[in-house]
Design a protein around this motif. Structure first.
Motif, PDB file in Angstrom:
ATOM      1  N   SER A 126       0.848  -1.185   0.000  1.00 15.04           N
ATOM      2  CA  SER A 126       0.000   0.000   0.000  1.00 15.04           C
ATOM      3  C   SER A 126       0.885   1.237   0.000  1.00 15.04           C
ATOM      4  O   SER A 126       2.033   1.196   0.454  1.00 15.04           O
ATOM      5  N   LEU A 127       0.327   2.331  -0.518  1.00 18.70           N
ATOM      6  CA  LEU A 127       0.995   3.626  -0.475  1.00 18.70           C
ATOM      7  C   LEU A 127      -0.081   4.682  -0.225  1.00 18.70           C
ATOM      8  O   LEU A 127      -0.599   5.315  -1.138  1.00 18.70           O
ATOM      9  N   PRO A 128      -0.484   4.854   1.041  1.00 15.27           N
ATOM     10  CA  PRO A 128      -1.537   5.832   1.348  1.00 15.27           C
ATOM     11  C   PRO A 128      -0.989   7.253   1.305  1.00 15.27           C
ATOM     12  O   PRO A 128       0.093   7.541   1.829  1.00 15.27           O
ATOM     13  N   ARG A 147     -11.106  20.247   3.186  1.00 18.22           N
ATOM     14  CA  ARG A 147     -11.110  18.777   3.116  1.00 18.22           C
ATOM     15  C   ARG A 147      -9.901  18.234   2.365  1.00 18.22           C
ATOM     16  O   ARG A 147      -9.424  18.837   1.404  1.00 18.22           O
ATOM     17  N   TYR A 148      -9.445  17.083   2.815  1.00 18.50           N
ATOM     18  CA  TYR A 148      -8.456  16.324   2.055  1.00 18.50           C
ATOM     19  C   TYR A 148      -8.952  14.892   1.915  1.00 18.50           C
ATOM     20  O   TYR A 148      -9.723  14.392   2.742  1.00 18.50           O
ATOM     21  N   ALA A 149      -8.513  14.237   0.863  1.00 20.59           N
ATOM     22  CA  ALA A 149      -8.873  12.843   0.599  1.00 20.59           C
ATOM     23  C   ALA A 149      -7.655  11.959   0.808  1.00 20.59           C
ATOM     24  O   ALA A 149      -6.509  12.410   0.696  1.00 20.59           O
ATOM     25  N   THR A 150      -7.896  10.707   1.106  1.00 21.40           N
ATOM     26  CA  THR A 150      -6.830   9.723   1.269  1.00 21.40           C
ATOM     27  C   THR A 150      -6.989   8.640   0.206  1.00 21.40           C
ATOM     28  O   THR A 150      -8.082   8.087   0.035  1.00 21.40           O
ATOM     29  N   TYR A 151      -5.902   8.374  -0.516  1.00 24.78           N
ATOM     30  CA  TYR A 151      -5.912   7.372  -1.586  1.00 24.78           C
ATOM     31  C   TYR A 151      -4.782   6.380  -1.357  1.00 24.78           C
ATOM     32  O   TYR A 151      -3.747   6.725  -0.775  1.00 24.78           O
ATOM     33  N   ASP A 152      -4.976   5.190  -1.867  1.00 31.98           N
ATOM     34  CA  ASP A 152      -3.900   4.194  -1.910  1.00 31.98           C
ATOM     35  C   ASP A 152      -3.369   4.143  -3.339  1.00 31.98           C
ATOM     36  O   ASP A 152      -4.086   3.747  -4.266  1.00 31.98           O
ATOM     37  N   LEU A 153      -2.117   4.549  -3.521  1.00 34.01           N
ATOM     38  CA  LEU A 153      -1.538   4.597  -4.867  1.00 34.01           C
ATOM     39  C   LEU A 153      -0.927   3.280  -5.307  1.00 34.01           C
ATOM     40  O   LEU A 153      -0.532   3.146  -6.468  1.00 34.01           O
ATOM     41  N   ALA A 154      -0.807   2.306  -4.405  1.00 32.38           N
ATOM     42  CA  ALA A 154      -0.107   1.066  -4.736  1.00 32.38           C
ATOM     43  C   ALA A 154      -0.640   0.372  -5.991  1.00 32.38           C
ATOM     44  O   ALA A 154       0.154  -0.126  -6.805  1.00 32.38           O
ATOM     45  N   GLU A 164       6.551   6.297   5.995  1.00 32.45           N
ATOM     46  CA  GLU A 164       7.897   6.844   6.025  1.00 32.45           C
ATOM     47  C   GLU A 164       8.690   6.435   4.797  1.00 32.45           C
ATOM     48  O   GLU A 164       9.534   7.186   4.307  1.00 32.45           O
ATOM     49  N   ALA A 165       8.394   5.244   4.263  1.00 34.34           N
ATOM     50  CA  ALA A 165       9.158   4.740   3.121  1.00 34.34           C
ATOM     51  C   ALA A 165       9.016   5.644   1.902  1.00 34.34           C
ATOM     52  O   ALA A 165       9.906   5.675   1.042  1.00 34.34           O
ATOM     53  N   PHE A 166       7.913   6.377   1.815  1.00 30.86           N
ATOM     54  CA  PHE A 166       7.685   7.257   0.661  1.00 30.86           C
ATOM     55  C   PHE A 166       7.546   8.717   1.095  1.00 30.86           C
ATOM     56  O   PHE A 166       6.969   9.521   0.381  1.00 30.86           O
TER      57      PHE A 166
END
Length: 779
Positions: A61-63, A94-101, A140-142
């Protein structure tokens, strides 16, 4: 539509997006708000931001958290991830959260975001500080991907606003500009981002800093559903009859053709082109066509009619292109006008992608008598409601896209009975709460960058809070609203005249767009207001409705003393209205003390509040038969139907639906703002049958907060078999009316843990969880 976009739409509609914020709401972000050196701060701009990075091992995952001012479209490796931010006010960005993976590949990857600011021409609902973008990884990885000076940017000169729709339509049109897109100014190299992004300020969640630039809060609702639709039909053109697929437009030609979607829709129209260097295409969007006298007439009729509406223009450079708009367009009819140069132009395709809030239909109402056209009424009503449900509820998608409490109360009840999804309603209630001014009133639209105030709509907001308390099991949220409810009612207390009534007050006392009476006043630039000289029985009656609702809300919230105060004040004002405005000769409430003006509105509200000196059934008979009364229009017909329920005359409702059957006969594919030559062909306040069929005909309503108890009080219509399913927080309530061989029965199923009562004439019964059958004696 691209398969990945279809997958995204399904994921978003199913609510599978990321929700937990892992503490990010409690501390400053590492990311910065950024802009482009070439971008103006507050005037029209379209800016692309980009960040490349290398992936050696694909993550699970990459949230990431994303927002922008005004709005953005986010892509990874050219595929659309999401659009936003979800609309809100300036103090709750507002902000949105996405998973870029799912979008990543091994090797180099590119994130891009198209951000636009419509400047002074932005939609009336769009709040803005300046053009900006923020991107914050949650792992943290990204972390290095956060928005900062390592992002690249470019400004697009290809986009220009078209702002003449309001003048062309001669109507209140505030949804933002249309666009002129010049392909010759689009970048030839999609990877060319010549500028480094500029730092504006650190990204800060609400409450974590001393200033409130973009106070970030998480998105409250799921992302919009994106659904592909078939291309429209080419009509009034024998050369291109049938569904639009591929069209060759000769060189040095000026021509047009008309398209019909078959029904009104909110959609992105993506046009694919080849060749046609120097050609110009104009696409005009309309809900309906007009005849030579400016009348719409039958919505299916096209003979002798022309199109009039907002339009976009595309200027071609001869290269293969896909033209689309940044925000959706609303249309049933589209007219394509083109003028080619020395090179032929081929329109190679048209993708239509509908946008809507991702409601899931968990409720149902079906009737087995085709002549009643119930399925058609429900279907058109739900389409109308969905077109008016986006990131907020909206009054109409074509002209305004604004959320008003008067409209929204009806829309929210429709949504609850059709789906059980209360998230959009919850957002609406909080937006109005957050919009309150120092005097106590809510704005009449939220969000709204113009600050309109309709005091009676603050009362409608209180009724919305009450509806939420009864239908949704969330007492903590209701307690959070009570101080705002008290502030609205305190404002109204300060407006009371010496005789106890509410008369003329500051701002706009809109009640209803009536076909006669409550007329538009060119001098004050206001309309829909009842007479108020010496006090208004209509507005005071609405105040009483809110006081009664507040009494229940404060009791539910454990504030009994205030509940008792509101209850006593409501009783006093109910008696005052009768004392000041009751006309014994006519057996009706006048609009003002001793007045000669009488309306359905005053007496509908009187029936709902009770306390009239004669039985409510007598008053209702006069409301329905006296043609001299100022009549209700589509909006207030909701309350007329509520009066049928209150007076125990739901049996009249099936005939009441003749108005909607008439709309069907006129070719409407959505319900209009009001009868006659209406401005808007799509107004969800006219979808009230989608609520009243299950809530009035089937008679299913909450009898205790949180739908923990159910009242089933069906209309006494012996020849109307039906089946109704109403979603509740505890499971569905199902009511079926069977008519066989002259015998009638009702089968009622309640979810586990829910009790209730059944009432129909002399038949009364207590209901428990599970299924029970009640047989109705013949008359």
């Amino acid at each position: 539509m691209h398969p990945r976009l279809l997958l995204l739409a399904c994921l978003l509609a199913s609510g599978s997006g990321l929700s937990g914020q892992d503490g990010w709401q409690d501390r400053p972000w590492e990311a910065a708000w950024i802009t482009a050196p070439c971008a103006p701060a507050t005037t029209f701009a379209v800016v692309d931001f980009s960040r490349t990075f290398t992936v050696t091992a694909l993550p699970d995952s990459l949230p990431v958290m994303v927002s922008a001012d005004n709005r953005y479209r986010l892509y990874v490796n050219g595929e659309l991830v999401g659009m936003g931010p979800s609309r809100a006010d300036r103090m709750h960005w507002r902000y949105a959260t996405y998973d870029l993976a799912p979008y990543l590949t091994n090797g180099e990857n590119r994130i891009t975001a198209t951000v636009w600011n419509y400047g002074i021409d932005r939609p009336r609902w769009q709040e803005s500080l300046r053009t900006a973008f923020v991107f914050q990884p949650r792992t943290e990885a990204f972390a290095e991907l956060r928005s900062d000076g390592n992002w690249s940017a470019r400004c697009s000169e290809a986009y220009a606003p078209i702002t003449d729709a309001r003048e062309r339509l001669r109507a209140y049109f505030v949804v933002g500009p249309q666009l002129r897109i010049d392909a010759g100014k689009l970048p030839r190299d999609s990877s060319d981002f010549p500028e480094r992004a500029n730092y504006i300020t650190r990204a800060l969640p609400r409450g974590t800093d001393t200033e409130m630039l973009w106070p970030l809060v998480p998105q409250q609702i799921p992302d919009m559903e994106l659904r592909p639709l078939p291309p429209p039909l080419v009509i009034r053109d024998d050369r291109r009859a049938g569904r639009f697929v591929d069209t060759l437009l000769p060189a040095n030609t000026r021509d047009s053709f008309l398209l019909d979607m078959g029904h009104l829709t909110n959609a992105f129209f993506d046009w694919q082109t080849e060749g046609g260097s120097g050609a110009r295409i104009r696409v005009t969007y309309a809900e309906s066509l007009f005849d030579a006298d400016g009348r719409k007439g039958h919505r299916d009729s096209i003979a002798g009619k022309h199109i009039l509406g907002a339009y976009d223009e595309f200027l071609l450079d001869g290269r293969p292109r896909t033209f689309t708009t940044l925000w959706f367009r609303t249309a049933r009819y589209l007219q394509v006008e083109f003028e080619t140069g020395d090179e032929p132009l081929r329109l190679t395709g048209l993708d239509v992608t509908e946008l809507a809030y991702p409601f899931v239909e968990n409720g149902d109402f079906t009737a087995s008598q085709p002549e009643r056209r119930i399925d058609e009424i429900i279907g058109v009503g739900w389409r109308t409601a969905r077109l008016c449900a986006q990131e907020t509820y909206v009054d109409c998608p074509y002209y305004e896209q604004l959320q008003y409490p008067g409209d929204t109360r009806i829309q929210a009840l429709i949504s609850l009975y059709a789906s059980g999804d209360a998230r959009l309603m919850r957002k609406a209630i909080q937006l109005f709460q957050d919009s309150r001014i120092a005097e106590g009133l809510t704005l009449s639209r939220a969000p709204d960058n113009a600050g309109q105030i309709i005091p009676p709509y603050s009362l409608m907001w209180i009724l919305m809070v009450y509806d939420y308390a009864m239908h949704v099991d969330e007492p903590a949220f209701i307690r959070d609203q009570l101080d705002g409810v008290a502030a609205v009612l305190d404002w109204y207390r300060r407006q009371e005249l010496a005789n106890g009534l509410i008369g003329s007050t500051p701002y706009w006392n809109f009640v209803d767009w009536t076909p006669r009476g409550f007329s538009w006043n060119d001098g004050t630039r206001k309309g829909g207001e009842p007479p108020q000289q010496g006090g208004s029985s209509v507005i005071t009656g609405q105040y009483v409705q809110a006081l009664n609702a507040a009494a229940e809300l404060f009791a539910y919230g454990g504030r009994e003393a205030e509940a008792d105060t509101y209850r006593r004040r409501a009783d006093t004002l109910t008696a005052t209205i009768v004392d000041q405005c009751w006309d014994p000769g006519r057996g009706l409430l006048a609009d003002t003390p001793g007045g000669t003006s009488f309306s359905q509105h005053a007496n509908i509200i009187g029936i709902l509040n009770g306390g009239l000196p004669v039985p409510t059934g007598q008053v209702l008979d006069r409301v329905l038969s006296d043609t001299t009364l100022t009549p209700s229009s589509s909006y207030f017909d909701f309350y007329l139907a509520e009066a049928l329920y209150a007076a125990g005359r739901g049996d009249l409702y099936p005939a009441f639906l003749d108005q909607w059957r008439g709309y069907l006969d006129q070719g409407f594919t959505t319900w209009p703002e009001q009868p006659g030559e209406t401005r808007s062909d799509c107004h969800a306040w006219s979808s009230s049958p989608n609520y009243h069929l299950p809530a009035l005909v089937a008679g299913v309503r909450p009898a205790a907060p949180g739908f923990r108890e159910v009242s089933v009080r069906p209309a006494d219509v012996p020849d109307f078999p039906f089946s109704a399913t109403v979603p509740t927080p505890h499971g569905p309530v199902v009511v079926a009316h069977d008519v066989a061989g002259g015998a009638r029965s009702y089968t009622v199923t309640l979810p586990e843990g829910v009790t209730g009562s059944f009432t129909l004439g002399d038949t009364e019964a207590e209901l428990g969880a599970g299924t029970q059958v009640l047989r109705i004696p013949g008359k």
